[in-house]
Design an enzyme around this catalytic site. Structure first.
Site, PDB file in Angstrom:
ATOM      1  N   ASP A  35       2.754   7.850   3.840  1.00  9.82           N
ATOM      2  CA  ASP A  35       1.598   7.544   2.993  1.00  9.82           C
ATOM      3  C   ASP A  35       2.025   7.284   1.551  1.00  9.82           C
ATOM      4  O   ASP A  35       3.008   7.854   1.076  1.00  9.82           O
ATOM      5  CB  ASP A  35       0.611   8.724   3.055  1.00  9.82           C
ATOM      6  N   ASN A  74      -7.333   2.525  10.022  1.00  6.23           N
ATOM      7  CA  ASN A  74      -6.850   1.507   9.075  1.00  6.23           C
ATOM      8  C   ASN A  74      -7.445   0.114   9.349  1.00  6.23           C
ATOM      9  O   ASN A  74      -7.376  -0.763   8.483  1.00  6.23           O
ATOM     10  CB  ASN A  74      -5.315   1.431   9.066  1.00  6.23           C
TER      11      ASN A  74
HETATM   12  C1  IPE Z   1      -2.655   7.785   7.214  1.00  5.40           C
HETATM   13  O1  IPE Z   1      -2.744   7.304   5.920  1.00  5.40           O
HETATM   14  C2  IPE Z   1      -2.308   6.667   8.143  1.00  5.40           C
HETATM   15  C3  IPE Z   1      -0.959   6.134   8.004  1.00  5.40           C
HETATM   16  C4  IPE Z   1      -0.023   6.572   7.199  1.00  5.40           C
HETATM   17  C5  IPE Z   1      -0.670   5.045   8.876  1.00  5.40           C
HETATM   18  P1  IPE Z   1      -4.130   6.816   5.304  1.00  5.40           P
HETATM   19  O2  IPE Z   1      -3.853   6.498   3.875  1.00  5.40           O
HETATM   20  O3  IPE Z   1      -4.708   5.733   6.127  1.00  5.40           O
HETATM   21  O4  IPE Z   1      -5.032   8.101   5.484  1.00  5.40           O
HETATM   22  P2  IPE Z   1      -6.177   8.736   4.590  1.00  5.40           P
HETATM   23  O5  IPE Z   1      -7.187   7.645   4.315  1.00  5.40           O
HETATM   24  O6  IPE Z   1      -5.521   9.217   3.334  1.00  5.40           O
HETATM   25  O7  IPE Z   1      -6.714   9.851   5.417  1.00  5.40           O
HETATM   26  C1  IPE Z   2       0.383   4.133   3.912  1.00  5.94           C
HETATM   27  O1  IPE Z   2       0.169   3.781   2.603  1.00  5.94           O
HETATM   28  C2  IPE Z   2       0.482   2.932   4.814  1.00  5.94           C
HETATM   29  C3  IPE Z   2      -0.692   2.727   5.675  1.00  5.94           C
HETATM   30  C4  IPE Z   2      -1.682   3.546   5.824  1.00  5.94           C
HETATM   31  C5  IPE Z   2      -0.738   1.499   6.427  1.00  5.94           C
HETATM   32  P1  IPE Z   2      -1.293   3.536   2.034  1.00  5.94           P
HETATM   33  O2  IPE Z   2      -1.598   2.085   2.165  1.00  5.94           O
HETATM   34  O3  IPE Z   2      -2.268   4.449   2.635  1.00  5.94           O
HETATM   35  O4  IPE Z   2      -1.059   3.895   0.493  1.00  5.94           O
HETATM   36  P2  IPE Z   2      -2.087   4.624  -0.463  1.00  5.94           P
HETATM   37  O5  IPE Z   2      -2.484   5.906   0.204  1.00  5.94           O
HETATM   38  O6  IPE Z   2      -3.232   3.683  -0.667  1.00  5.94           O
HETATM   39  O7  IPE Z   2      -1.281   4.868  -1.699  1.00  5.94           O
HETATM   40 MG    MG Z   3      -2.944   6.294   2.151  1.00  5.07          MG
END
Ligand code: IPE
Ligand code: IPE
Ligand code: MG
Length: 243
Positions: A17, A65
């Site tokens: 993340d 997502n």
């Molecule tokens: C969790 O991250 C999913 C992945 C890393 C693929 P998200 O950024 O989607 O999750 P939330 O929204 O913080 O719960």
């Molecule tokens: C994790 O990074 C990757 C996916 C969930 C696909 P994020 O895209 O959630 O990054 P933040 O949380 O917005 O920084």
């Molecule tokens: Mg995230």
């Protein structure tokens, strides 16, 4: 330094993340953040294999997502496709076995075929198993397992914890010993809700593109200092469930 050898988790799972925030801090697009995250994954796979981790699971695209803007979703799908195209040969050479956790059928067809191809092309590799959780949700996985159990005409009294484990996307793969979440969030976000029942958790504020070999070693060192009791008491029988 102690003489005790470092306890290496057999299975490490990572919620990767923070790509978006990493990009934002640099005035880059979210897509560039995901590119940097993908680059980092290449390094972490190698680092995990060098350390002796046998199973590495990475949460890369959740069932939730899909709710992101269309161009971000398309960018992520494209990124997985180009990563398979560019990296497969090297992953094969390095002994990485690719597995997929999630539903292939609701992914773009060309991408699903590439994922299947990468699984097939690496199935004889045994240095490290890389589980890519893509279009993965822990609750969806439970639904999937129940659907399969019913389709297999399994009687209620034959349903056991082991049988449920065997019907998950991770069937045959040991539960994660260590789950890491980067970016300072303290949530499970629908990841391995069944398998992580007794995992050790490690949270770090480091954003995923910056989570390097040194950070992985640190997480593993912290894991090595934990005592896993599995509900029992300290001492002799504490590690029984750890095989
Ligand atoms: C969790 O991250 C999913 C992945 C890393 C693929 P998200 O950024 O989607 O999750 P939330 O929204 O913080 O719960
Ligand atoms: C994790 O990074 C990757 C996916 C969930 C696909 P994020 O895209 O959630 O990054 P933040 O949380 O917005 O920084
Ligand atoms: Mg995230």
């Amino acid at each position: 330094m102690s003489d005790t050898p470092l306890k290496i988790p057999r299975h490490v799972a990572i919620i990767m993340d923070g790509n978006g925030r990493w990009a934002e801090a640099r005035g880059l697009s979210r897509y560039e953040g995901h590119q940097a995250g993908t680059e980092n994954l290449r390094r972490v796979i190698r680092a995990a294999a060098d350390i002796g981790v046998q199973y590495l699971t990475v949460y890369a695209f959740s069932t939730e997502n899909w709710g992101r803007p269309k161009d971000e979703v398309e960018g992520l799908m494209m990124l997985l496709e180009t990563t398979i195209d560019n990296e497969l040969e090297e992953l094969i050479a390095e002994g990485v076995q690719i597995r997929h956790l999630g539903r292939l059928e609701s992914m773009p067809k060309a991408l699903a075929r590439k994922v299947e191809h990468s699984i097939d092309a690496t199935k004889e590799n045994h240095r490290i198993v890389l589980n890519i959780a893509w279009n993965y949700g822990g609750r969806d996985e439970v639904v999937y397992a129940v659907q399969k159990i019913i389709a297999d005409h399994i009687e209620p009294d034959q349903v056991t914890e082991q049988m449920i484990s065997d019907h998950l996307f991770t069937g045959g793969i040991p539960d994660p010993d260590l789950v890491i979440r980067t970016s300072g969030e303290y949530r499970i976000s629908n990841f391995m809700i069944w398998q992580s029942a007794y995992a050790e958790w490690y949270f770090t504020p480091t954003l995923w593109p910056d989570f390097d070999k040194h950070e992985l070693e640190k997480a593993i060192a912290v894991y090595g200092m934990r005592e896993r009791r599995f509900g029992k008491l300290s001492g002799g029988n504490a590690d029984v469930a750890n095989g």
